[in-house]
Design an enzyme around this catalytic site. Structure first.
Site, PDB file in Angstrom:
ATOM      1  N   ASN A   1     -10.392   0.312   1.353  1.00 32.18           N
ATOM      2  CA  ASN A   1      -8.931   0.342   1.218  1.00 32.18           C
ATOM      3  C   ASN A   1      -8.547  -0.101  -0.197  1.00 32.18           C
ATOM      4  O   ASN A   1      -8.727  -1.258  -0.561  1.00 32.18           O
ATOM      5  CB  ASN A   1      -8.326  -0.599   2.271  1.00 32.18           C
ATOM      6  CG  ASN A   1      -6.812  -0.699   2.178  1.00 32.18           C
ATOM      7  OD1 ASN A   1      -6.196  -0.218   1.224  1.00 32.18           O
ATOM      8  ND2 ASN A   1      -6.215  -1.354   3.156  1.00 32.18           N
TER       9      ASN A   1
ATOM     10  N   HIS B   1      -2.747   6.950   4.131  1.00 30.38           N
ATOM     11  CA  HIS B   1      -3.290   5.749   3.493  1.00 30.38           C
ATOM     12  C   HIS B   1      -4.625   5.411   4.157  1.00 30.38           C
ATOM     13  O   HIS B   1      -4.746   5.413   5.381  1.00 30.38           O
ATOM     14  CB  HIS B   1      -2.300   4.593   3.646  1.00 30.38           C
ATOM     15  CG  HIS B   1      -2.855   3.296   3.153  1.00 30.38           C
ATOM     16  ND1 HIS B   1      -3.551   3.182   1.970  1.00 30.38           N
ATOM     17  CD2 HIS B   1      -2.830   2.048   3.693  1.00 30.38           C
ATOM     18  CE1 HIS B   1      -3.925   1.928   1.792  1.00 30.38           C
ATOM     19  NE2 HIS B   1      -3.505   1.225   2.824  1.00 30.38           N
TER      20      HIS B   1
ATOM     21  N   CYS C   1       0.820  -1.219   0.000  1.00 30.25           N
ATOM     22  CA  CYS C   1       0.000   0.000   0.000  1.00 30.25           C
ATOM     23  C   CYS C   1       0.853   1.269   0.000  1.00 30.25           C
ATOM     24  O   CYS C   1       0.331   2.364  -0.169  1.00 30.25           O
ATOM     25  CB  CYS C   1      -0.919   0.008   1.212  1.00 30.25           C
ATOM     26  SG  CYS C   1      -1.896  -1.464   1.290  1.00 30.25           S
TER      27      CYS C   1
HETATM   28  N1  ACO Z   1     -18.128  -8.592  10.675  1.00 33.08           N
HETATM   29  C1  ACO Z   1     -18.412  -8.946  11.931  1.00 33.08           C
HETATM   30  N2  ACO Z   1     -17.498  -9.421  12.783  1.00 33.08           N
HETATM   31  C2  ACO Z   1     -16.242  -9.524  12.336  1.00 33.08           C
HETATM   32  C3  ACO Z   1     -15.873  -9.170  11.041  1.00 33.08           C
HETATM   33  C4  ACO Z   1     -16.865  -8.685  10.185  1.00 33.08           C
HETATM   34  N3  ACO Z   1     -16.616  -8.299   8.934  1.00 33.08           N
HETATM   35  N4  ACO Z   1     -14.535  -9.373  10.882  1.00 33.08           N
HETATM   36  C5  ACO Z   1     -14.093  -9.850  12.061  1.00 33.08           C
HETATM   37  N5  ACO Z   1     -15.118  -9.946  12.938  1.00 33.08           N
HETATM   38  C6  ACO Z   1     -15.083 -10.414  14.320  1.00 33.08           C
HETATM   39  C7  ACO Z   1     -13.911 -11.309  14.627  1.00 33.08           C
HETATM   40  O1  ACO Z   1     -14.196 -12.633  14.268  1.00 33.08           O
HETATM   41  C8  ACO Z   1     -13.751 -11.117  16.093  1.00 33.08           C
HETATM   42  O2  ACO Z   1     -14.709 -11.914  16.757  1.00 33.08           O
HETATM   43  P1  ACO Z   1     -14.358 -12.655  18.142  1.00 33.08           P
HETATM   44  O3  ACO Z   1     -14.060 -11.539  19.097  1.00 33.08           O
HETATM   45  O4  ACO Z   1     -15.606 -13.398  18.447  1.00 33.08           O
HETATM   46  O5  ACO Z   1     -13.177 -13.493  17.847  1.00 33.08           O
HETATM   47  C9  ACO Z   1     -14.156  -9.654  16.328  1.00 33.08           C
HETATM   48  O6  ACO Z   1     -14.904  -9.268  15.171  1.00 33.08           O
HETATM   49  C10 ACO Z   1     -12.987  -8.706  16.492  1.00 33.08           C
HETATM   50  O7  ACO Z   1     -12.045  -8.968  15.454  1.00 33.08           O
HETATM   51  P2  ACO Z   1     -10.727  -8.152  15.334  1.00 33.08           P
HETATM   52  O8  ACO Z   1      -9.917  -8.682  14.179  1.00 33.08           O
HETATM   53  O9  ACO Z   1     -10.049  -8.091  16.676  1.00 33.08           O
HETATM   54  O10 ACO Z   1     -11.296  -6.702  14.958  1.00 33.08           O
HETATM   55  P3  ACO Z   1     -10.540  -5.339  14.892  1.00 33.08           P
HETATM   56  O11 ACO Z   1     -11.256  -4.356  15.712  1.00 33.08           O
HETATM   57  O12 ACO Z   1      -9.056  -5.506  15.087  1.00 33.08           O
HETATM   58  O13 ACO Z   1     -10.744  -4.905  13.370  1.00 33.08           O
HETATM   59  C11 ACO Z   1      -9.602  -4.847  11.263  1.00 33.08           C
HETATM   60  C12 ACO Z   1     -10.226  -5.730  12.318  1.00 33.08           C
HETATM   61  C13 ACO Z   1     -10.661  -3.917  10.732  1.00 33.08           C
HETATM   62  C14 ACO Z   1      -9.058  -5.733  10.135  1.00 33.08           C
HETATM   63  C15 ACO Z   1      -8.459  -4.012  11.893  1.00 33.08           C
HETATM   64  O14 ACO Z   1      -7.599  -4.873  12.617  1.00 33.08           O
HETATM   65  C16 ACO Z   1      -7.647  -3.269  10.874  1.00 33.08           C
HETATM   66  O15 ACO Z   1      -8.136  -2.414  10.180  1.00 33.08           O
HETATM   67  N6  ACO Z   1      -6.355  -3.549  10.831  1.00 33.08           N
HETATM   68  C17 ACO Z   1      -5.471  -2.823   9.941  1.00 33.08           C
HETATM   69  C18 ACO Z   1      -5.563  -3.341   8.563  1.00 33.08           C
HETATM   70  C19 ACO Z   1      -4.716  -2.477   7.694  1.00 33.08           C
HETATM   71  O16 ACO Z   1      -4.386  -1.368   8.024  1.00 33.08           O
HETATM   72  N7  ACO Z   1      -4.313  -2.954   6.578  1.00 33.08           N
HETATM   73  C20 ACO Z   1      -3.480  -2.074   5.785  1.00 33.08           C
HETATM   74  C21 ACO Z   1      -2.607  -2.739   4.992  1.00 33.08           C
HETATM   75  S1  ACO Z   1      -3.511  -3.808   3.965  1.00 33.08           S
HETATM   76  C22 ACO Z   1      -3.595  -3.006   2.563  1.00 33.08           C
HETATM   77  O17 ACO Z   1      -3.669  -1.838   2.569  1.00 33.08           O
HETATM   78  C23 ACO Z   1      -3.771  -3.792   1.305  1.00 33.08           C
END
Ligand code: ACO
Length: 329
Positions: free
Chosen positions: A286, A256, A116
């Site tokens: 994203n 980003h 990215c």
């Molecule tokens: N809908 C509902 N529930 C969900 C979903 C969804 N789409 N996705 C995950 N969950 C659930 C999980 O299963 C988990 O459930 P559990 O607690 O029962 O196990 C719960 O939600 C929490 O999951 P987390 O992964 O801890 O959620 P988090 O708040 O960390 O958000 C996310 C996840 C959005 C992916 C976040 O970690 C994030 O944005 N990370 C950064 C990603 C990023 O910046 N990428 C950039 C580089 S990638 C690129 O640009 C190509």
């Protein structure tokens, strides 16, 4: 860098697929809901490219607009750099396909893979060719069709990504505008945190790789989140310290667009007002290396940046990579 020729952006363009996928659409595909997606990511909808089209189609549209705004013909382009992790083919490069599509036959062409952070890397690379006097007209494109490498059964990733392309033309500056500094970084020890496991020389395509869905993006979201919040602030601080400025001196900060919570966290840490930190993740999700050039284009179109404004851009992503650009408008 101060004694060398600086690069300015003289034209920009963007291209987005027409098809919109809303959070409600995703509710019908996987076990998710609008409230979760919006509160955890800030995304309301994203775009998905129609079947039969590919990276070069969006790159072409964005590039044509950028060239037109810069008042250049395709034949004037010296170099094309396409930042992408979703090229049309493993080889040849999307930039070569774009060169042929545009009829930019004088141009050297290469793809740049820096996750990215690709657009930031590509701007920095392009600016070096201008600084040393080798080239005058460089087309830099950030293009991603992430819908093609998204597992639409995996709710943890399919809600995040979108398709799009943004392009800019870089030319030598005549006044004191232009890229002031850049800061590029990588840490391959984090390679496993975000990857498409198969399709390269490590795990070539096979029935097994297809069955195991190894051609889709796999991401450790929590670790990437922590990494992103740390490196974005570090990168900005490095660039600002070098120029002896603070966040209060920045007129715009293009980050980003990976998660609204990351953007808000950084903005609050820097005590910057919302209007100085553009957001388009709500509309497009994203789009990897396309997020910053598209946001930049939107702000250029609405005439937000004035001559002399200080504009910073910072991105992070697979590799791991991260980096920033500081420019005077
Ligand atoms: N809908 C509902 N529930 C969900 C979903 C969804 N789409 N996705 C995950 N969950 C659930 C999980 O299963 C988990 O459930 P559990 O607690 O029962 O196990 C719960 O939600 C929490 O999951 P987390 O992964 O801890 O959620 P988090 O708040 O960390 O958000 C996310 C996840 C959005 C992916 C976040 O970690 C994030 O944005 N990370 C950064 C990603 C990023 O910046 N990428 C950039 C580089 S990638 C690129 O640009 C190509």
């Amino acid at each position: 860098m101060s004694n060398r020729v600086k690069s300015v952006i003289t034209g920009s363009g963007a291209a987005l697929p027409e098809r919109v996928i809303t959070n409600n659409d995703l509710e019908k595909m996987v076990d998710t809901n609008d409230e979760w997606i919006l509160s955890r990511t800030g995304i309301r909808e994203r775009r998905k490219l129609e079947d039969g089209l590919s990276s070069v189609d969006l790159a072409d549209r964005a590039a044509v607009e950028a060239l037109e705004k810069a008042g250049l013909k395709a034949a004037d382009i010296d170099m094309i750099i396409a930042a992408t992790v979703t090229p049309d083919y493993p080889t040849p490069s999307t930039s070569c396909l774009l060169q042929a599509r545009l009829g930019a036959f004088k141009a050297a062409a290469m793809d740049l893979s820096a996750g990215c952070t690709g657009f930031i890397y590509a701007l920095a690379v392009g600016s070096q060719f201008i600084s040393c006097g080798t080239y005058k007209n460089i087309l830099v494109v950030g293009v991603e069709i992430l819908s093609r490498v998204t597992d639409w059964d995996d709710r943890s990733t399919c809600v995040l990504f979108g398709d799009g392309a943004g392009a800019v033309v870089l030319q030598p500056a005549t006044g004191d505008s232009g890229i002031v500094s850049f800061s590029l970084h990588s840490d391959g020890r984090g390679a496993d945190l975000l990857k498409i496991p198969a399709g390269g020389s490590m795990i070539p395509a096979s029935h097994e790789s297809l069955q195991n869905k190894m051609h889709f993006i796999k991401m450790n979201g929590n670790e990437i989140f922590k990494f992103a919040t740390r490196v974005v602030e570090d990168t900005l601080n490095q660039m600002m310290q070098k120029e002896n400025i603070t966040a209060a001196d920045l007129d715009y900060l293009f980050l980003h667009q990976a998660n609204l919570r990351i953007i808000d966290y950084i903005r609050k840490r820097l005590r910057m007002p919302e209007e100085k930190v553009p957001v388009n993740i709500d509309r497009y999700g994203n789009m990897s290396s396309a997020t910053i050039p598209i946001a930049l284009h939107e702000y250029i179109v609405k005439g937000a940046m004035k001559k002399g404004d200080l504009v910073a851009m910072v991105a992070f992503g697979a590799g791991l990579t991260w980096g920033g650009i500081l420019m005077k408008w």
